[in-house]
Design a protein around this motif. Structure first.
Motif, PDB file in Angstrom:
ATOM      1  N   VAL A  89       0.879  -1.171   0.000  1.00  9.66           N
ATOM      2  CA  VAL A  89       0.000   0.000   0.000  1.00  9.66           C
ATOM      3  C   VAL A  89       0.915   1.219   0.000  1.00  9.66           C
ATOM      4  N   ALA A  90       0.819   2.014  -1.036  1.00  6.67           N
ATOM      5  CA  ALA A  90       1.710   3.169  -1.169  1.00  6.67           C
ATOM      6  C   ALA A  90       0.882   4.437  -1.236  1.00  6.67           C
ATOM      7  N   ALA A  91       1.441   5.483  -0.683  1.00  5.80           N
ATOM      8  CA  ALA A  91       0.793   6.792  -0.733  1.00  5.80           C
ATOM      9  C   ALA A  91       1.705   7.759  -1.471  1.00  5.80           C
ATOM     10  N   THR A  92       1.124   8.485  -2.392  1.00  7.64           N
ATOM     11  CA  THR A  92       1.899   9.435  -3.177  1.00  7.64           C
ATOM     12  C   THR A  92       1.236  10.797  -3.088  1.00  7.64           C
ATOM     13  N   GLN A  93       2.020  11.791  -2.788  1.00  9.72           N
ATOM     14  CA  GLN A  93       1.462  13.145  -2.719  1.00  9.72           C
ATOM     15  C   GLN A  93       1.473  13.746  -4.115  1.00  9.72           C
ATOM     16  N   ASN A  94       0.311  14.229  -4.496  1.00 11.97           N
ATOM     17  CA  ASN A  94       0.185  14.798  -5.835  1.00 11.97           C
ATOM     18  C   ASN A  94       0.467  16.301  -5.848  1.00 11.97           C
ATOM     19  N   GLY A  95       0.802  16.830  -4.749  1.00 14.35           N
ATOM     20  CA  GLY A  95       1.126  18.240  -4.711  1.00 14.35           C
ATOM     21  C   GLY A  95       0.129  19.020  -3.885  1.00 14.35           C
ATOM     22  N   VAL A 112      -7.724   9.790  11.313  1.00 16.32           N
ATOM     23  CA  VAL A 112      -6.860  10.967  11.408  1.00 16.32           C
ATOM     24  C   VAL A 112      -6.401  11.101  12.855  1.00 16.32           C
ATOM     25  N   LEU A 113      -5.123  11.053  13.024  1.00 14.21           N
ATOM     26  CA  LEU A 113      -4.545  11.189  14.360  1.00 14.21           C
ATOM     27  C   LEU A 113      -3.841  12.532  14.470  1.00 14.21           C
ATOM     28  N   GLY A 114      -3.926  13.105  15.645  1.00 16.55           N
ATOM     29  CA  GLY A 114      -3.241  14.356  15.890  1.00 16.55           C
ATOM     30  C   GLY A 114      -1.784  14.124  16.226  1.00 16.55           C
ATOM     31  N   ALA A 115      -1.129  15.213  16.559  1.00 11.97           N
ATOM     32  CA  ALA A 115       0.303  15.125  16.851  1.00 11.97           C
ATOM     33  C   ALA A 115       0.556  14.282  18.104  1.00 11.97           C
ATOM     34  N   ALA A 132       0.837  27.791  15.011  1.00 13.87           N
ATOM     35  CA  ALA A 132       1.808  26.942  14.318  1.00 13.87           C
ATOM     36  C   ALA A 132       1.110  25.703  13.772  1.00 13.87           C
ATOM     37  N   PRO A 133       1.466  25.298  12.583  1.00 13.89           N
ATOM     38  CA  PRO A 133       0.811  24.115  11.992  1.00 13.89           C
ATOM     39  C   PRO A 133       1.047  22.869  12.830  1.00 13.89           C
ATOM     40  N   THR A 134       0.001  22.091  12.855  1.00 13.76           N
ATOM     41  CA  THR A 134       0.067  20.813  13.578  1.00 13.76           C
ATOM     42  C   THR A 134       0.169  19.682  12.565  1.00 13.76           C
ATOM     43  N   ILE A 135       0.950  18.726  12.924  1.00 11.26           N
ATOM     44  CA  ILE A 135       1.100  17.580  12.020  1.00 11.26           C
ATOM     45  C   ILE A 135       0.024  16.551  12.346  1.00 11.26           C
ATOM     46  N   TYR A 136      -0.733  16.202  11.332  1.00 15.04           N
ATOM     47  CA  TYR A 136      -1.749  15.155  11.454  1.00 15.04           C
ATOM     48  C   TYR A 136      -1.275  13.934  10.675  1.00 15.04           C
ATOM     49  N   SER A 137      -1.704  12.819  11.149  1.00 13.06           N
ATOM     50  CA  SER A 137      -1.390  11.576  10.452  1.00 13.06           C
ATOM     51  C   SER A 137      -2.696  10.958   9.958  1.00 13.06           C
ATOM     52  N   VAL A 138      -2.824  10.862   8.663  1.00  9.03           N
ATOM     53  CA  VAL A 138      -4.010  10.257   8.063  1.00  9.03           C
ATOM     54  C   VAL A 138      -3.651   8.815   7.723  1.00  9.03           C
ATOM     55  N   GLY A 139      -4.286   7.903   8.417  1.00 11.88           N
ATOM     56  CA  GLY A 139      -3.992   6.494   8.216  1.00 11.88           C
ATOM     57  C   GLY A 139      -5.092   5.805   7.429  1.00 11.88           C
ATOM     58  N   TYR A 140      -4.692   4.896   6.604  1.00 14.43           N
ATOM     59  CA  TYR A 140      -5.651   4.119   5.815  1.00 14.43           C
ATOM     60  C   TYR A 140      -5.544   2.666   6.239  1.00 14.43           C
ATOM     61  N   SER A 141      -6.678   2.097   6.576  1.00 15.57           N
ATOM     62  CA  SER A 141      -6.720   0.695   6.948  1.00 15.57           C
ATOM     63  C   SER A 141      -7.666  -0.026   5.998  1.00 15.57           C
ATOM     64  N   VAL A 142      -7.182  -1.082   5.421  1.00 13.01           N
ATOM     65  CA  VAL A 142      -8.041  -1.870   4.538  1.00 13.01           C
ATOM     66  C   VAL A 142      -9.142  -2.531   5.345  1.00 13.01           C
ATOM     67  N   TYR A 143      -8.789  -2.961   6.541  1.00 15.98           N
ATOM     68  CA  TYR A 143      -9.739  -3.705   7.383  1.00 15.98           C
ATOM     69  C   TYR A 143      -9.266  -3.536   8.809  1.00 15.98           C
ATOM     70  N   GLY A 144     -10.181  -3.204   9.677  1.00 11.77           N
ATOM     71  CA  GLY A 144      -9.809  -3.063  11.074  1.00 11.77           C
ATOM     72  C   GLY A 144      -9.263  -1.676  11.354  1.00 11.77           C
ATOM     73  N   VAL A 145      -8.488  -1.579  12.393  1.00  8.32           N
ATOM     74  CA  VAL A 145      -8.007  -0.277  12.836  1.00  8.32           C
ATOM     75  C   VAL A 145      -6.519  -0.096  12.617  1.00  8.32           C
ATOM     76  N   PRO A 155      -3.549   0.745  10.720  1.00  7.36           N
ATOM     77  CA  PRO A 155      -3.361   1.361   9.409  1.00  7.36           C
ATOM     78  C   PRO A 155      -2.348   0.595   8.562  1.00  7.36           C
ATOM     79  N   ALA A 156      -2.709   0.464   7.284  1.00  6.70           N
ATOM     80  CA  ALA A 156      -1.791  -0.172   6.351  1.00  6.70           C
ATOM     81  C   ALA A 156      -0.821   0.843   5.783  1.00  6.70           C
TER      82      ALA A 156
END
Lengths: 172, 360
Positions: free
Chosen positions: B166-172, B200-203, B306-319, B321-322
């Motif tokens: 499972v790959a994530a690519t930023q498109n800009g 979505v997890l916070g810092a 100040a900007p906060t870093i969030y982590s957006v996780g993707y899980s195919v199944y369950g909790v 994140p893949a």
């Protein structure tokens, strides 16, 4: 399928009857010599019969049923003695409600000096002497049944006879 | 030299002992009725032993089956539409500050209510939530998540373990909006339907109050228009993907009087180079309406925290994140996400969701 089960059951019953007629008496006497409480002999031998015959499918060699029964009687006798030892420490033994059918025979046995002397020697010596001289087993058979070496059987036997002799003389 | 004498003595003693033993117990006989007792007791003991064995085997089977079913039920990403608790939403924190919140699985409820309160929430969501033209619709899945993929009885729901990568690519980032594309390659045959499950997890590692919206072409065409509402039947080696847009919200202390409320990004602010033709439009983006819909902001103001870093996780199944990506926002953000769709060149296995629904 049902008939085969019934046949198997009949065979089991026949084998049980046959084994009972052939060996129950000798096993009962064996238990009487091993146990210090003769009232438990019947229970031990009956339990041995039930255990061995209810697991007949696991007995590969039918000729060894007697060996299995002897082994079970010895093991159950040990367990009974051990349990009774613990029970004597914890609570007094209750009196039996009614007399057993074999009470008269047991009373005679209780009066036997040899039996008294036998109960005074070590358990392992007693087992070797009873198996060797009452059940007429060879030293190798006794060693196999008790899980000890033949040398140990010889040693336990000679020391047991000596201890028995000393105790018998003490009774006189 | 004395050994023969000792042996002779032992034999004599043994012979005497043998005789005395037999003599001592010669009067002992079996009690009457012993054989009858044994005839009854042996089969009874055998029955008891077999019953105990059967009960043990049954117990082991029941426990193992129950544990397996419980584990599956606890992490079922496709809750029933007809009622019951939405386990997927219970696993994440619903948003309270934005309507239609609820990250993760399942349809959201207005005001971020807990899905476990009302089993009829999915049907009430679209009617209870006031929507205005051009405003982002709350997370309403095009495909009922309880639908079983039609014609694919053997392919189960995709799990994390079904994926080889499972790959994530930023498109800009365009106009403050960050676009990400998740591409997954399937290892074992399985099916997918509806929207991906995002968390979505916070810092600080806790679930952040970031609403997740479906990228409806009519309401929030932030992402390239892709065929949605399909049940994907994936074979080993197939790839599927989805896209999301990370839209930072404008800080409350930063008034934006000059910018139209319904234009989060100008038409020139296309998300990616490849999605220019179907990129976001000024007339259909998220708005800052009175209903409290989040407003994407072009650039954060200088007075913003100040900007906060969030982590957006993707899980195919369950909790678990893949795959996850880190994104930044100063005053919160919204996430817009597409349905699953086959990666380009792999359109063969998708099925319309309606067929899956009717087949169920």
């Amino acid at each position: 399928m049902v008939s085969s089960d019934r046949e198997a059951g009949d065979v089991t019953v026949d084998l049980l009857t046959e084994t009972y007629r052939d060996h129950y008496g000798s096993l009962l006497k064996l238990a009487a010599l091993l146990l210090d409480d003769l009232a438990s002999c019947e229970d031990v031998v009956q339990e041995a019969f039930i255990r061995v015959h209810s697991a007949r499918s696991r007995v590969r060699d039918p000729d060894k049923v007697l060996a299995y029964l002897r082994q079970t009687v010895v093991n159950l006798s040990r367990s009974t003695l051990r349990r009774r030892l613990i029970g004597m420490r914890l609570a007094p033994k209750p009196m039996p409600d009614m007399a057993s059918a074999e009470e008269g025979a047991y009373e005679l046995l209780e009066k036997d000096a040899l039996i008294h002397a036998l109960r005074g020697i070590q358990r392992r010596q007693r087992e070797v002497l009873v198996l060797r001289y009452f059940s007429d087993m060879t030293e190798a058979q006794v060693a196999d049944l008790l899980g000890i070496s033949i040398g140990s059987v010889k040693a336990y036997g000679s020391r047991g006879i000596e201890a028995l002799r000393v105790r018998m003389e003490a009774f006189r | 030299m004395s050994a023969p004498h000792e042996d002779d003595g032992l034999e004599e003693a043994g012979a005497a002992l043998r005789e005395r033993f037999h003599q001592a117990v010669s009067s002992l006989e079996a009690a009457p009725g012993t054989l009858d007792y044994l005839r009854r007791a042996v089969p009874a003991r055998r029955r008891r032993r077999n019953a105990a064995l059967a009960a043990t085997a049954l117990s082991v089977f029941a426990v193992s089956t129950g544990a397996t079913l419980a584990a599956r039920g606890s992490f079922d990403p496709q809750p029933s539409q007809a009622g019951g608790t939405n386990v997927g939403n219970l696993l994440t924190t619903a948003t309270n500050d934005a309507p239609g919140g609820g990250s993760g699985h399942g349809p959201p409820t207005p005001g971020g209510q807990d899905m476990s309160d009302d089993g009829s929430a999915p049907s009430q969501t679209s009617s209870a939530l006031p929507t205005t033209p051009g405003s982002p619709k709350p997370l309403v899945l095009a495909t009922p998540l309880s639908a079983t993929p039609a014609g694919t009885p053997s392919a189960g729901v995709c799990q994390n373990s079904s994926m080889s990568s499972v790959a994530a690519t930023q498109n800009g980032t365009t106009g403050g909006v960050t676009y990400e594309t998740f591409v997954a390659t399937v290892k074992t045959a399985c099916t997918l339907a509806g929207m991906p499950a995002l968390t979505v997890l916070g810092a600080d590692g806790t679930t952040a109050k970031v609403p997740i919206y479906k990228a409806d072409p009519a309401a929030a065409p932030l992402l390239p228009t892709e065929p949605s509402g399909q049940t994907l039947t994936l074979r080993p080696g197939d790839r599927y993907e989805f896209q999301l847009a990370w839209v930072p919200l404008a800080c409350p202390t930063n008034p934006t009087p000059t910018s139209p409320p319904s234009s989060p990004a100008s038409t020139s602010q296309s998300p990616t180079a490849t999605s220019t033709s179907s990129g976001p439009s000024a007339s259909s983006g998220p708005t800052s309406s009175s209903s409290g819909q989040p407003t994407p902001s072009g650039t954060p103001s200088s007075s913003a925290p100040a900007p906060t870093i969030y982590s957006v996780g993707y899980s195919v199944y369950g909790v678990q994140p893949a795959q996850s990506v880190n994104l930044m926002a100063g005053c919160g953000a919204s996430v817009y996400v597409t349905d699953y769709f086959q990666a380009p060149g792999q359109r063969h296995a998708s099925q319309p969701a309606t067929s899956a629904t009717t087949a169920h």
